[in-house]
Design an enzyme around this catalytic site. Structure first.
Site, PDB file in Angstrom:
ATOM      1  CB  SER A   1      -0.959   0.004   1.190  1.00 12.62           C
ATOM      2  OG  SER A   1      -0.256  -0.115   2.408  1.00 12.62           O
ATOM      3  CD  GLU A   2       0.466   4.274   1.363  1.00 12.33           C
ATOM      4  OE1 GLU A   2      -0.213   4.899   0.528  1.00 12.33           O
ATOM      5  OE2 GLU A   2      -0.009   3.432   2.130  1.00 12.33           O
ATOM      6  CB  THR A   3       7.347   2.014  -1.247  1.00 11.78           C
ATOM      7  OG1 THR A   3       6.882   0.689  -1.541  1.00 11.78           O
ATOM      8  CG2 THR A   3       8.861   1.982  -1.117  1.00 11.78           C
TER       9      THR A   3
ATOM     10  CB  ILE B   1      -0.355   9.535  -1.003  1.00  8.17           C
ATOM     11  CG1 ILE B   1       0.581   8.801  -0.040  1.00  8.17           C
ATOM     12  CG2 ILE B   1      -0.986   8.568  -1.993  1.00  8.17           C
ATOM     13  CD1 ILE B   1      -0.135   7.835   0.862  1.00  8.17           C
TER      14      ILE B   1
END
Length: 264
Positions: A45-47, A70
Site C-alpha cells: 500500500s505504501e513505500t 500521496i
C-alpha cells in the site's frame, strides 16, 4: 545501483498483521520515476523514502502507493521511524522531524509504542450523491466529506467487518476512496475500514491518515478526545488517538518482517 529496503508491519505487534510498508533510507537523491518504480515493484500500500537533511537536522519523507505519490501516510511514517531507530539513524526517545508534503511531522518512540504528531483532518456532514442511505446492502446512518474522501457511518461494528464492497463502484463514485466506520466493540471505541481504489489500493489494511479524519468526525459526534481504534481489515490493526487542538497524536506499534536489497 543497490538500495537497502526493509518491510515493516505497522500498527501491530505481530508479524503478518497490521499494514506492511517498505522503507528505504537513502543518502542520495532519487528521482520521482525511480521512487514510483520501486513502489510499483514492492506492490504494498505504501513505500516510503527517507533522506537525511544535514543542514536542518531533519529528514525528508515521501510516500508512494504502487501508482501515485500521496500527501500523508500514517503507517509508513511509523514504519520509517521504527527502521531509523533500529538502523542508528535515530535514537530511542528522541523526536524525529520529518519534512513532508503535509508539513512537518514529529515522531518519537516511547518504549514499544511510537507516537506521531499529525494534522487533524477536518470533516463536514454531506450526503453522498450516489450511495445515499445504503452501502452494498448495509444501512448508512451518517455521511461526511473530507478532501478526496468520504466517511460513511454504519450501524455497528459487525456491519463494518462484514461489508463486501464493489470496488469498481467505489472507484467510480469517489475521488480517492471511502472510509466506513461505526462505534466499536470489545475494548475499542471505534471500528473502521478504508477502500481506496483510485489511489491503487482496493482496501488498505490499516490507515493512519484516515484516523486523522475519524478523530475529527467522532469528536464532533461524541466529544471524546481520546479513542482506541481498530481497523477491521483481514489483517487488522490497533491505533490509539488523542486530539490536541488541530493535531492528532497517533500511537502504534511495529514489527520487522523482511530486509534485503533492491537492485536497479
Amino acid at each position: 545501483m543497490k538500495l537497502a529496503i526493509t518491510t515493516i508491519d505497522a500498527f501491530t505487534s505481530k508479524a503478518f498483521s497490521g499494514n506492511p510498508a517498505a522503507i528505504c533510507l537513502v543518502d542520495q537523491e532519487l528521482s520521482v520515476v525511480q521512487m514510483q518504480s520501486i513502489a510499483m515493484e514492492m506492490n504494498l500500500s505504501e513505500t516510503a523514502f527517507v533522506k537525511r537533511n544535514v543542514e536542518t537536522d531533519s529528514f525528508s519523507l515521501r510516500w508512494f502507493t504502487p501508482t501515485v505519490e500521496i500527501d500523508l501516510c500514517g503507517h509508513a511514517t511509523l514504519a520509517s521511524a521504527f527502521v531509523m531507530e533500529k538502523s542508528g539513524w535515530a535514537k530511542s526517545g528522541e523526536t524525529i522531524r520529518f519534512q513532508t508534503r503535509s508539513g512537518d511531522l514529529l515522531v518519537k518512540s516511547d518504549g514499544e509504542w511510537i507516537e506521531m504528531d499529525f494534522p487533524l483532518i477536518s470533516t463536514f456532514e454531506k450526503e453522498h450523491p450516489f450511495f445515499g442511505n445504503d452501502f452494498f446492502g448495509t444501512k448508512i446512518t451518517r455521511t461526511a466529506k473530507l478532501k478526496g474522501n468520504w466517511i460513511f457511518e454504519l450501524e455497528d461494528a459487525d456491519a463494518v467487518e462484514t461489508c463486501e464492497p464493489d470496488f469498481a463502484l467505489v472507484k467510480n463514485h469517489s475521488e480517492e476512496g471511502i472510509i466506513i466506520t461505526a462505534p466499536g466493540k470489545n475494548s475499542f471505541d471505534i471500528y473502521s475500514r478504508y477502500f481506496g481504489p483510485n489511489i491503487g489500493i482496493d482496501e488498505d489494511p490499516v490507515t493512519g491518515f484516515a484516523h486523522c479524519a475519524l478523530m475529527d468526525y467522532w469528536y464532533k459526534g461524541s466529544g471524546k478526545s481520546n479513542l482506541k481504534a481498530f481497523q477491521a481489515s483481514k489483517r487488522g490493526g490497533e491505533i490509539h488517538l488523542e486530539k490536541r487542538e488541530d493535531r492528532v497524536i497517533i500511537r502504534g506499534q511495529a514489527v520487522k518482517v523482511l530486509s534485503g536489497e533492491i537492485e536497479f
